[in-house]
Design a protein around this motif. Structure first.
Motif, mmCIF file in Angstrom:
data_model
loop_
_atom_site.group_PDB
_atom_site.id
_atom_site.type_symbol
_atom_site.label_atom_id
_atom_site.label_comp_id
_atom_site.label_asym_id
_atom_site.label_seq_id
_atom_site.Cartn_x
_atom_site.Cartn_y
_atom_site.Cartn_z
ATOM 1 N N TYR A 380 0.821 -1.210 0.000
ATOM 2 C CA TYR A 380 0.000 0.000 0.000
ATOM 3 C C TYR A 380 0.856 1.262 0.000
ATOM 4 O O TYR A 380 0.523 2.257 -0.655
ATOM 5 C CB TYR A 380 -0.950 -0.002 1.199
ATOM 6 N N GLY A 381 1.963 1.227 0.746
ATOM 7 C CA GLY A 381 2.863 2.384 0.765
ATOM 8 C C GLY A 381 3.434 2.682 -0.610
ATOM 9 O O GLY A 381 3.498 3.834 -1.043
ATOM 10 N N LEU A 382 3.842 1.623 -1.314
ATOM 11 C CA LEU A 382 4.388 1.783 -2.662
ATOM 12 C C LEU A 382 3.308 2.252 -3.640
ATOM 13 O O LEU A 382 3.546 3.139 -4.464
ATOM 14 C CB LEU A 382 4.983 0.460 -3.142
ATOM 15 N N CYS A 383 2.120 1.656 -3.549
ATOM 16 C CA CYS A 383 1.044 2.005 -4.490
ATOM 17 C C CYS A 383 0.647 3.471 -4.375
ATOM 18 O O CYS A 383 0.471 4.157 -5.391
ATOM 19 C CB CYS A 383 -0.175 1.114 -4.242
ATOM 20 N N ILE A 384 0.516 3.955 -3.150
ATOM 21 C CA ILE A 384 0.132 5.357 -2.941
ATOM 22 C C ILE A 384 1.218 6.284 -3.465
ATOM 23 O O ILE A 384 0.950 7.287 -4.136
ATOM 24 C CB ILE A 384 -0.150 5.623 -1.448
ATOM 25 N N GLY A 385 2.464 5.960 -3.167
ATOM 26 C CA GLY A 385 3.582 6.792 -3.624
ATOM 27 C C GLY A 385 3.666 6.867 -5.139
ATOM 28 O O GLY A 385 3.817 7.949 -5.714
ATOM 29 N N VAL A 386 3.555 5.721 -5.804
ATOM 30 C CA VAL A 386 3.660 5.679 -7.270
ATOM 31 C C VAL A 386 2.445 6.337 -7.922
ATOM 32 O O VAL A 386 2.564 6.969 -8.973
ATOM 33 C CB VAL A 386 3.836 4.221 -7.758
ATOM 34 N N CYS A 387 1.279 6.220 -7.309
ATOM 35 C CA CYS A 387 0.072 6.891 -7.796
ATOM 36 C C CYS A 387 0.316 8.397 -7.917
ATOM 37 O O CYS A 387 0.042 9.014 -8.958
ATOM 38 C CB CYS A 387 -1.083 6.610 -6.835
ATOM 39 N N ALA A 389 3.246 9.890 -7.984
ATOM 40 C CA ALA A 389 4.369 10.121 -8.897
ATOM 41 C C ALA A 389 3.928 10.194 -10.350
ATOM 42 O O ALA A 389 4.343 11.093 -11.089
ATOM 43 C CB ALA A 389 5.416 9.015 -8.720
ATOM 44 N N ILE A 390 3.099 9.242 -10.779
ATOM 45 C CA ILE A 390 2.643 9.235 -12.173
ATOM 46 C C ILE A 390 1.753 10.439 -12.446
ATOM 47 O O ILE A 390 1.790 11.027 -13.536
ATOM 48 C CB ILE A 390 1.892 7.931 -12.506
ATOM 49 N N GLY A 391 0.956 10.834 -11.452
ATOM 50 C CA GLY A 391 0.152 12.039 -11.603
ATOM 51 C C GLY A 391 1.016 13.265 -11.851
ATOM 52 O O GLY A 391 0.725 14.093 -12.734
ATOM 53 N N LEU A 392 2.107 13.397 -11.099
ATOM 54 C CA LEU A 392 3.042 14.515 -11.292
ATOM 55 C C LEU A 392 3.716 14.443 -12.656
ATOM 56 O O LEU A 392 3.926 15.472 -13.313
ATOM 57 C CB LEU A 392 4.103 14.503 -10.185
ATOM 58 N N ALA A 393 4.066 13.219 -13.088
ATOM 59 C CA ALA A 393 4.722 13.053 -14.389
ATOM 60 C C ALA A 393 3.814 13.516 -15.519
ATOM 61 O O ALA A 393 4.254 14.188 -16.460
ATOM 62 C CB ALA A 393 5.120 11.587 -14.585
ATOM 63 N N MET A 394 2.527 13.170 -15.451
ATOM 64 C CA MET A 394 1.579 13.585 -16.492
ATOM 65 C C MET A 394 1.304 15.088 -16.430
ATOM 66 O O MET A 394 1.150 15.741 -17.466
ATOM 67 C CB MET A 394 0.269 12.795 -16.354
ATOM 68 N N MET A 395 1.263 15.630 -15.219
ATOM 69 C CA MET A 395 1.071 17.074 -15.069
ATOM 70 C C MET A 395 2.226 17.837 -15.704
ATOM 71 O O MET A 395 2.040 18.890 -16.319
ATOM 72 C CB MET A 395 0.963 17.432 -13.587
ATOM 73 N N ARG A 396 3.425 17.291 -15.595
ATOM 74 C CA ARG A 396 4.604 17.951 -16.149
ATOM 75 C C ARG A 396 4.545 18.002 -17.675
ATOM 76 O O ARG A 396 4.995 18.972 -18.290
ATOM 77 C CB ARG A 396 5.864 17.201 -15.698
ATOM 78 N N GLY A 467 11.639 11.032 -17.512
ATOM 79 C CA GLY A 467 11.610 11.572 -16.155
ATOM 80 C C GLY A 467 10.513 10.934 -15.319
ATOM 81 O O GLY A 467 10.572 10.979 -14.085
ATOM 82 N N CYS A 468 9.520 10.294 -15.965
ATOM 83 C CA CYS A 468 8.444 9.666 -15.182
ATOM 84 C C CYS A 468 8.982 8.483 -14.376
ATOM 85 O O CYS A 468 8.502 8.205 -13.273
ATOM 86 C CB CYS A 468 7.281 9.264 -16.069
ATOM 87 N N VAL A 469 9.999 7.788 -14.899
ATOM 88 C CA VAL A 469 10.614 6.689 -14.141
ATOM 89 C C VAL A 469 11.303 7.244 -12.899
ATOM 90 O O VAL A 469 11.245 6.650 -11.814
ATOM 91 C CB VAL A 469 11.625 5.918 -15.016
ATOM 92 N N ALA A 470 11.939 8.413 -13.043
ATOM 93 C CA ALA A 470 12.611 9.063 -11.907
ATOM 94 C C ALA A 470 11.606 9.444 -10.830
ATOM 95 O O ALA A 470 11.888 9.322 -9.629
ATOM 96 C CB ALA A 470 13.369 10.301 -12.391
ATOM 97 N N PHE A 471 10.420 9.911 -11.238
ATOM 98 C CA PHE A 471 9.381 10.260 -10.267
ATOM 99 C C PHE A 471 8.905 9.024 -9.508
ATOM 100 O O PHE A 471 8.679 9.080 -8.302
ATOM 101 C CB PHE A 471 8.194 10.917 -10.977
ATOM 102 N N VAL A 472 8.745 7.919 -10.239
ATOM 103 C CA VAL A 472 8.328 6.669 -9.603
ATOM 104 C C VAL A 472 9.381 6.203 -8.601
ATOM 105 O O VAL A 472 9.056 5.680 -7.535
ATOM 106 C CB VAL A 472 8.075 5.578 -10.666
ATOM 107 N N ALA A 473 10.649 6.411 -8.932
ATOM 108 C CA ALA A 473 11.740 6.028 -8.027
ATOM 109 C C ALA A 473 11.787 6.927 -6.792
ATOM 110 O O ALA A 473 12.227 6.492 -5.726
ATOM 111 C CB ALA A 473 13.077 6.091 -8.768
#
Length: 511
Positions: A380-387, A389-396, A467-473
């Motif tokens: 759950y911790g990973l899922c929330i974090g990556v959720c 992250a991908i939102g920020l990547a698309m916003m960018r 850069g979206c991979v970097a956000f996920v990381a």
């Protein structure tokens, strides 16, 4: 064996099915696909489920067992030079074997076309060198008992300083390189090295120090690729935009999959060969395993090979074109382009659960923490974090925000949290960052970002889509450390309650 494989299949089914359902809903509503592409995707769901099940079973039987034994043997030898040398070699061979890195390298294209073969694979060579050096440093950190947070702060500061001298169009690729390095081949081996060291270490910090190897191995490629960008001023790179194949008949579909199986069987064979050779040499020198164990390990390598071939074929043949087409379709209309953010967040929440390496990490964390950190809490911790992250990547992609405006504050927060988080959680969090950004992110989320950017601003693909991979990381570094702080507070409350009850019992006995 059949019962265990069935359990692995059920795990992979529950991980991949949610993503498949989301994509099917998108295809039926907002982003309709050609029948041929849809059929490729549908078959890929089956391949991913079976592939992940076979891989995780194979990793448990072979890579984890060998890694733990090598880690404990190196530490038991007490020879610092041997630990450093073997760590460096292992870092290079497992990175060259990493399929996630190959996926990213293919999408970036040749860094130096005039160099021919070497230019085409230059990114892979440099990343492997970076991992080798930093895995060596990570193992030496455990030997000399250096606090992980000190090294993390020092190296990330160095990375961000280097980024200001690197061409703007190459920064995102450098930070993505750190994320894709630690995938399904690298993580089981590196994580188990740490576990092997912890088995030998008798002090109470041994288990905490076993985490952090993946974290430092993820920084190495970032710094190595940034240095490469600074030296050669790699700013004019043309990315390789994936063009989905036309599938008109079942014959074409069969040929497409046969081609995929052949290509990825060759890649995985080349990838697994160095690890297999190294393991054979280790056995010949140490005689660490008896005959029955060797048969089981050999079978595990076979499962790993088959699983990775099926998984990568499914991810690249079926999921990659769908990701590109969904990104293009959503970005092509003014009313739907902003849907990239919520769609990306929903996919991000579920996509991390489909990463083979995440299953390995979660089980390893639960085991090493004696159940204190459950695999469910990690998930759950990973899922929330990556959720997020991908939102920020698309916003960018939609706003054109420079990647550094998000990465720098994000890493500052993550590094500040290291002073308040239990050391074990710091290692787990930074390990999770590298693990979360694996094959599914590289083969579906990144093509989706590239597809969207290709419609909105084709000239900005290198700066906005990558850069979206970097956000996920980055995301798990924050979310898992927050989980660690919550765990710390919970433990304190339980301890205070226990002491209060104990005091009342003593008072009653005195009375």
């Amino acid at each position: 064996m059949s019962g265990t494989f069935k359990e692995k299949l059920i795990e992979s089914l529950t991980s991949i099915l949610p993503i498949a359902l989301i994509i099917l809903i998108l295809c039926a509503t907002l982003t309709p696909l050609d029948t041929g592409i849809f059929a490729l995707f549908f078959i890929s769901i089956f391949l991913l489920i079976v592939g992940m099940g076979a891989f995780t079973l194979g990793a448990d039987m072979s890579l984890l067992v060998i890694g733990e034994k090598i880690g404990s043997s190196m530490t038991r030898s007490r020879k610092v030079w041997l630990i450093a040398l073997l760590s460096f070699i292992i870092g290079i061979i497992v990175t060259v074997a990493e399929p996630d890195l190959k996926i990213l390298s293919d999408q970036v294209g040749s860094l130096k076309p005039e160099w021919g073969f070497f230019g085409k694979y230059l990114l892979i060579f440099i990343v492997a060198l970076g991992v080798g050096i930093f895995l060596m440093l990570a193992m030496l950190r455990i030997v000399f008992r250096i606090r992980l947070s000190i090294l993390l702060i020092a190296f990330y500061v160095a990375a961000f300083v280097l980024s200001f001298f690197c061409p703007t169009t190459f920064r995102a690729v450098a930070f993505d390189s750190g994320g894709v390095t630690t995938g399904p081949m690298t993580v089981p081996f590196i994580m188990s090295l740490g576990v092997g060291v912890a088995v030998i270490r008798s002090d109470k910090k041994g288990q905490s120090d076993s985490f952090g190897l993946v974290a430092l191995a993820s920084i190495g490629p970032i710094i190595a690729v940034l240095i490469l960008g600074v030296i050669f001023q790699l700013g004019n790179i043309t990315p390789d935009i994936y063009e989905p194949e036309q599938v008109a008949t079942t014959w074409n579909m069969g040929l497409t999959y046969l081609k995929g199986f052949g290509n990825y069987a060759e890649e995985v064979a080349i990838a697994v060969a160095p690890i297999l050779v190294f393991s054979i040499l280790f056995q010949l020198i140490t005689r660490a395993f008896h005959k029955k164990q060797l048969v089981k390990i050999g079978l595990g390598f076979l499962y790993t090979f088959i699983g990775l071939v099926l998984f990568l074929t499914g991810a690249n043949v079926g999921f990659k074109p769908v990701g590109t087409l969904i990104g293009e379709s959503l970005a092509s209309k003014s009313w739907s382009m902003w849907l990239l953010i919520p769609v990306g967040m929903i996919i991000g929440y579920f996509v991390v659960a489909a990463e083979p390496a995440v299953h390995v990490l979660n089980k390893q964390v639960e085991r090493m923490s004696s159940g204190a950190v459950s695999s469910k809490a990690m998930k759950y911790g990973l899922c929330i974090g990556v959720c997020i992250a991908i939102g920020l990547a698309m916003m960018r992609i939609l706003t054109g925000i420079d990647i550094m405006w998000i990465l720098i504050p994000g890493y500052v927060i993550a590094l500040i949290l290291t002073f308040f988080t239990p050391p074990m959680f710091t290692g787990i969090a930074f390990d999770s960052g590298g693990v979360a950004s694996g094959a599914m992110v590289s083969s579906f989320v990144l093509p989706m970002a590239i597809g969207a950017c290709n419609i909105i601003n084709p000239e900005a693909i290198m700066t906005q889509a990558f850069g979206c991979v970097a956000f996920v990381a980055l995301a798990p570094l924050i979310s898992i450390q927050i989980l660690g702080i919550m765990y710390k507070q919970k433990t304190k409350r339980i301890k205070r309650t226990f002491l209060a009850v104990e005091d009342r019992v003593l008072e009653y006995e005195v009375d």
